[in-house]
Design an enzyme around this catalytic site. Structure first.
Site, mmCIF file in Angstrom:
data_model
loop_
_atom_site.group_PDB
_atom_site.id
_atom_site.type_symbol
_atom_site.label_atom_id
_atom_site.label_comp_id
_atom_site.label_asym_id
_atom_site.label_seq_id
_atom_site.Cartn_x
_atom_site.Cartn_y
_atom_site.Cartn_z
ATOM 1 N N ASP A 36 0.792 -0.847 -0.453
ATOM 2 C CA ASP A 36 -0.186 0.386 0.616
ATOM 3 C C ASP A 36 0.778 0.970 -0.258
ATOM 4 O O ASP A 36 1.916 1.683 0.464
ATOM 5 C CB ASP A 36 -0.257 -0.091 1.399
ATOM 6 N N ASP A 179 -10.315 -5.827 -0.156
ATOM 7 C CA ASP A 179 -9.423 -5.142 0.420
ATOM 8 C C ASP A 179 -10.044 -4.620 1.753
ATOM 9 O O ASP A 179 -10.513 -4.145 1.566
ATOM 10 C CB ASP A 179 -7.835 -4.225 -0.143
#
Length: 228
Positions: A36, A179
């Site tokens: 991320d 996610d």
């Protein structure tokens, strides 16, 4: 038999031993690493950049890992080039982060990476209308992006179902990734709605035994295949 993939989110890893944590989850059976990238503009958090990944790529025992990069930045194009040059496998971006979605898709493809379009919980699915035939992956956020450890938003299940139907109707080889907030209690339901890739952070990295935790996720997913 449907192949489910587990992508371990290093946002929940121990940053003081990041390379070791990545090695341990891969050794325990994670299919890929979810990386991320946040810039404190698109979302209110600041995480890793390309320099950290370049350093991780230099570690012999993890340099061949499959990297699933999720860009939560604005703008994105300059970072796409930097990450693509590190031989990442997938680059996902949010449509709100670029002035020209199709141009950004072409940029990612020009470096030989797979393209993912990431959708926040409130992002309308109409953003897929003109690009469904140009992408390799759809990443549905099941929490509001920015911080790990959040709870799965139940209403996203219907969004997963609709996107699965869109993918199947298109007859394109597009993967559906989810996610946020995935754990052993809800992965069965999330899988049953049509998810291919599960981004899992806290449920893996906060566990005492990565081997046991990842094996437990696999066992639940095996039951999905058995019931089909």
């Amino acid at each position: 038999m449907k192949k489910f993939l587990l992508s371990s989110s290093v946002l929940s890893a121990n940053f003081s031993r990041l390379g070791e944590d990545i090695f341990d989850v891969l050794k325990s059976g994670s299919d890929m690493i979810h990386y991320d990238v946040m810039d404190n503009h698109y979302v209110k958090n600041l995480t890793f950049g390309p320099i950290v990944l370049e350093s991780l790529r230099s570690v012999e025992k993890i340099k061949s890992m499959v990297i699933d990069v999720h860009l939560m930045t604005c703008p994105v194009d300059d970072l796409i080039i930097k990450f693509a040059k590190l031989d990442v496998n997938i680059i996902s971006f949010h449509p709100e982060s670029t002035n020209n979605v199709e141009k950004t898709i072409k940029l990612i493809k020009s470096y030989g990476c797979k393209v993912g379009l990431a959708l926040n919980p409130l992002t309308p699915l109409c953003v897929l209308d003109n690009v469904l035939d140009k992408i390799d992956l759809i990443l549905l956020m099941s929490v509001n992006p920015g911080f790990p450890g959040q709870k799965f938003i139940p209403s996203i299940l219907n969004k997963i179902r609709i996107v699965r139907e869109l993918i199947d109707k298109s007859k394109k080889n597009i993967l559906l990734e989810v996610d946020g907030g995935i754990n052993l209690s809800n992965i069965f339901k999330i899988a049953s709605f049509g998810t291919d890739i599960f981004v899992i952070g806290s449920a893996i990295f906060n566990s005492i035994n990565y081997d046991l935790t990842i094996r437990s996720f696999r066992d639940v997913l095996k039951n999905i295949n058995c019931k089909k």
